[in-house]
Design a protein around this motif. Structure first.
Motif, PDB file in Angstrom:
ATOM      1  N   GLU A 100       0.842  -1.189   0.000  1.00 40.91           N
ATOM      2  CA  GLU A 100       0.000   0.000   0.000  1.00 40.91           C
ATOM      3  C   GLU A 100       0.882   1.244   0.000  1.00 40.91           C
ATOM      4  OE1 GLU A 100       0.890  -1.049   4.188  1.00 40.91           O
ATOM      5  OE2 GLU A 100      -0.175  -2.209   2.683  1.00 40.91           O
ATOM      6  N   GLY A 101       0.306   2.328  -0.357  1.00 43.72           N
ATOM      7  CA  GLY A 101       1.058   3.575  -0.447  1.00 43.72           C
ATOM      8  C   GLY A 101       1.698   3.689  -1.817  1.00 43.72           C
ATOM      9  N   LEU A 102       1.781   4.898  -2.314  1.00 44.49           N
ATOM     10  CA  LEU A 102       2.284   5.116  -3.670  1.00 44.49           C
ATOM     11  C   LEU A 102       3.696   4.572  -3.855  1.00 44.49           C
ATOM     12  CD1 LEU A 102       2.036   6.404  -6.487  1.00 44.49           C
ATOM     13  CD2 LEU A 102       2.987   8.484  -5.490  1.00 44.49           C
ATOM     14  N   VAL A 103       4.608   4.991  -3.014  1.00 46.88           N
ATOM     15  CA  VAL A 103       6.006   4.627  -3.210  1.00 46.88           C
ATOM     16  C   VAL A 103       6.217   3.132  -3.035  1.00 46.88           C
ATOM     17  CG1 VAL A 103       8.341   4.929  -2.332  1.00 46.88           C
ATOM     18  CG2 VAL A 103       6.862   6.907  -2.630  1.00 46.88           C
ATOM     19  N   HIS A 104       5.758   2.587  -1.946  1.00 51.39           N
ATOM     20  CA  HIS A 104       6.055   1.190  -1.643  1.00 51.39           C
ATOM     21  C   HIS A 104       5.263   0.240  -2.535  1.00 51.39           C
ATOM     22  CE1 HIS A 104       8.153   3.098   1.501  1.00 51.39           C
ATOM     23  NE2 HIS A 104       7.046   3.546   2.060  1.00 51.39           N
ATOM     24  N   GLY A 105       4.035   0.579  -2.813  1.00 55.88           N
ATOM     25  CA  GLY A 105       3.251  -0.257  -3.710  1.00 55.88           C
ATOM     26  C   GLY A 105       3.796  -0.226  -5.132  1.00 55.88           C
ATOM     27  N   LEU A 106       4.302   0.920  -5.570  1.00 54.15           N
ATOM     28  CA  LEU A 106       4.847   1.052  -6.915  1.00 54.15           C
ATOM     29  C   LEU A 106       6.134   0.243  -7.059  1.00 54.15           C
ATOM     30  CD1 LEU A 106       4.567   2.261  -9.703  1.00 54.15           C
ATOM     31  CD2 LEU A 106       5.695   4.328  -8.866  1.00 54.15           C
ATOM     32  N   PHE A 107       7.009   0.297  -6.062  1.00 53.39           N
ATOM     33  CA  PHE A 107       8.245  -0.483  -6.146  1.00 53.39           C
ATOM     34  C   PHE A 107       7.924  -1.973  -6.235  1.00 53.39           C
ATOM     35  CE2 PHE A 107      12.042  -2.691  -4.953  1.00 53.39           C
ATOM     36  CZ  PHE A 107      13.060  -1.932  -5.513  1.00 53.39           C
ATOM     37  N   GLN A 108       7.012  -2.431  -5.400  1.00 49.57           N
ATOM     38  CA  GLN A 108       6.621  -3.838  -5.407  1.00 49.57           C
ATOM     39  C   GLN A 108       6.072  -4.229  -6.782  1.00 49.57           C
ATOM     40  OE1 GLN A 108       6.141  -7.525  -4.152  1.00 49.57           O
ATOM     41  NE2 GLN A 108       6.902  -6.088  -2.668  1.00 49.57           N
ATOM     42  N   LYS A 109       5.300  -3.334  -7.410  1.00 50.83           N
ATOM     43  CA  LYS A 109       4.724  -3.618  -8.727  1.00 50.83           C
ATOM     44  C   LYS A 109       5.805  -3.729  -9.796  1.00 50.83           C
ATOM     45  CE  LYS A 109       1.500  -1.819 -12.190  1.00 50.83           C
ATOM     46  NZ  LYS A 109       2.060  -2.676 -13.176  1.00 50.83           N
ATOM     47  N   ILE A 110       6.722  -2.766  -9.848  1.00 52.57           N
ATOM     48  CA  ILE A 110       7.758  -2.833 -10.890  1.00 52.57           C
ATOM     49  C   ILE A 110       8.693  -4.016 -10.659  1.00 52.57           C
ATOM     50  CG2 ILE A 110       7.675  -0.382 -11.470  1.00 52.57           C
ATOM     51  CD1 ILE A 110      10.379  -0.139  -9.915  1.00 52.57           C
ATOM     52  N   TRP A 111       8.924  -4.368  -9.409  1.00 56.08           N
ATOM     53  CA  TRP A 111       9.759  -5.537  -9.102  1.00 56.08           C
ATOM     54  C   TRP A 111       9.110  -6.797  -9.670  1.00 56.08           C
ATOM     55  CZ3 TRP A 111       9.168  -9.867  -5.858  1.00 56.08           C
ATOM     56  CH2 TRP A 111      10.335 -10.566  -5.576  1.00 56.08           C
ATOM     57  N   ARG A 112       7.803  -6.954  -9.459  1.00 62.68           N
ATOM     58  CA  ARG A 112       7.074  -8.128  -9.978  1.00 62.68           C
ATOM     59  C   ARG A 112       6.998  -8.090 -11.506  1.00 62.68           C
ATOM     60  NH1 ARG A 112       3.343  -6.544  -6.124  1.00 62.68           N
ATOM     61  NH2 ARG A 112       1.890  -5.981  -7.773  1.00 62.68           N
ATOM     62  N   ASP A 113       6.690  -6.918 -12.076  1.00 67.14           N
ATOM     63  CA  ASP A 113       6.561  -6.806 -13.524  1.00 67.14           C
ATOM     64  C   ASP A 113       7.887  -7.103 -14.232  1.00 67.14           C
ATOM     65  OD1 ASP A 113       3.932  -6.118 -13.152  1.00 67.14           O
ATOM     66  OD2 ASP A 113       4.188  -3.995 -13.683  1.00 67.14           O
ATOM     67  N   ASN A 114       8.978  -6.590 -13.687  1.00 64.81           N
ATOM     68  CA  ASN A 114      10.277  -6.805 -14.329  1.00 64.81           C
ATOM     69  C   ASN A 114      10.674  -8.277 -14.328  1.00 64.81           C
ATOM     70  OD1 ASN A 114      12.782  -5.565 -15.535  1.00 64.81           O
ATOM     71  ND2 ASN A 114      13.626  -6.789 -13.873  1.00 64.81           N
ATOM     72  N   ALA A 115      10.236  -9.025 -13.333  1.00 62.83           N
ATOM     73  CA  ALA A 115      10.564 -10.450 -13.283  1.00 62.83           C
ATOM     74  C   ALA A 115       9.985 -11.198 -14.488  1.00 62.83           C
ATOM     75  CB  ALA A 115      10.060 -11.060 -11.980  1.00 62.83           C
ATOM     76  N   LEU A 116       8.949 -10.650 -15.103  1.00 62.36           N
ATOM     77  CA  LEU A 116       8.326 -11.291 -16.265  1.00 62.36           C
ATOM     78  C   LEU A 116       8.971 -10.908 -17.596  1.00 62.36           C
ATOM     79  CD1 LEU A 116       4.587 -10.884 -15.248  1.00 62.36           C
ATOM     80  CD2 LEU A 116       6.004 -12.934 -15.065  1.00 62.36           C
ATOM     81  N   VAL A 117       9.755  -9.843 -17.603  1.00 55.47           N
ATOM     82  CA  VAL A 117      10.328  -9.353 -18.858  1.00 55.47           C
ATOM     83  C   VAL A 117      11.196 -10.419 -19.522  1.00 55.47           C
ATOM     84  CG1 VAL A 117      11.902  -7.648 -19.886  1.00 55.47           C
ATOM     85  CG2 VAL A 117      10.214  -6.935 -18.208  1.00 55.47           C
ATOM     86  N   GLY A 118      11.949 -11.173 -18.729  1.00 55.41           N
ATOM     87  CA  GLY A 118      12.816 -12.201 -19.287  1.00 55.41           C
ATOM     88  C   GLY A 118      12.076 -13.319 -19.993  1.00 55.41           C
ATOM     89  N   LEU A 119      10.755 -13.366 -19.861  1.00 52.33           N
ATOM     90  CA  LEU A 119       9.963 -14.395 -20.535  1.00 52.33           C
ATOM     91  C   LEU A 119       9.469 -13.954 -21.903  1.00 52.33           C
ATOM     92  CD1 LEU A 119       7.779 -15.553 -17.516  1.00 52.33           C
ATOM     93  CD2 LEU A 119       9.861 -16.623 -18.402  1.00 52.33           C
TER      94      LEU A 119
END
Length: 188
Positions: A100-119
């Motif tokens: 939750e929260g803009l900063v912490h929720g955003l970091f968690q989102k980009i961390w998860r999204d980037n893990a998929l880029v290699g696929l």
């Protein structure tokens, strides 16, 4: 490139957090280990950006080598950014796990999204396998690199020739300009 966007955003969020979060009569930025992680992340981001820029220029100058350039790009940048974001999560510490929260929720989102880029467009292993298949060609055919191509490739003020799709190839039969340059420099 999605990975570069994730890296840039992750670094900005981490620097903002490190400079604003007060701890031990200072900020997280005042802790040398945190500053090292943030500094290395900036270096990684700049390195990936420079390589991607050179790759984009190589499309115009060296389309016959794109099987190598693209495989390296699709392996190297997402892998580097993934490691970078893992290190930046250490700066955020337990805040990294908050969603939750803009900063912490955003970091968690980009961390998860980037893990998929290699696929996308082949996994990391597929890209490494594609490079491995061409290693024999590298060993047999080291052409001397054109100094004009190298100057144009890395001098971003130089104009590029128009893209010629007829020069694209499934594998590079001349090796790779960057690897050839390193080999050529060792001979001198």
């Amino acid at each position: 490139n999605l990975s570069l966007g994730a890296a840039d955003t992750g670094l900005r969020l981490s620097v903002r957090y490190a400079t604003q979060r007060h701890i031990y009569e200072g900020t997280i930025w005042d802790i040398p280990h945190a500053r090292r992680i943030l500094t290395k992340a900036l270096i990684d981001l700049l390195m990936c950006d420079a390589y991607l820029t050179a790759t984009m220029r190589a499309i115009h100058l060296l389309p016959q080598e794109m099987s190598i350039w693209s495989a390296v790009t699709k392996y190297f940048i997402p892998s580097t950014v993934e490691q970078m974001l893992d290190q930046l999560s250490k700066v955020l510490a337990s805040r990294f796990y908050l969603r939750e929260g803009l900063v912490h929720g955003l970091f968690q989102k980009i961390w998860r999204d980037n893990a998929l880029v290699g696929l996308f467009d082949g996994s990391k292993l597929v890209n490494l396998y594609g490079l491995a298949l061409q290693l024999r060609l590298f060993a047999k055919r080291f052409a001397h690199p054109s100094q004009d191509n190298l100057n144009t490739l890395f001098d971003f003020t130089q104009p590029l020739p128009p893209f010629d799709a007829t020069r694209l190839a499934l594998s590079s039969h001349r090796g790779n300009t960057l690897l050839n340059t390193v080999s050529h420099l060792q001979d001198h």
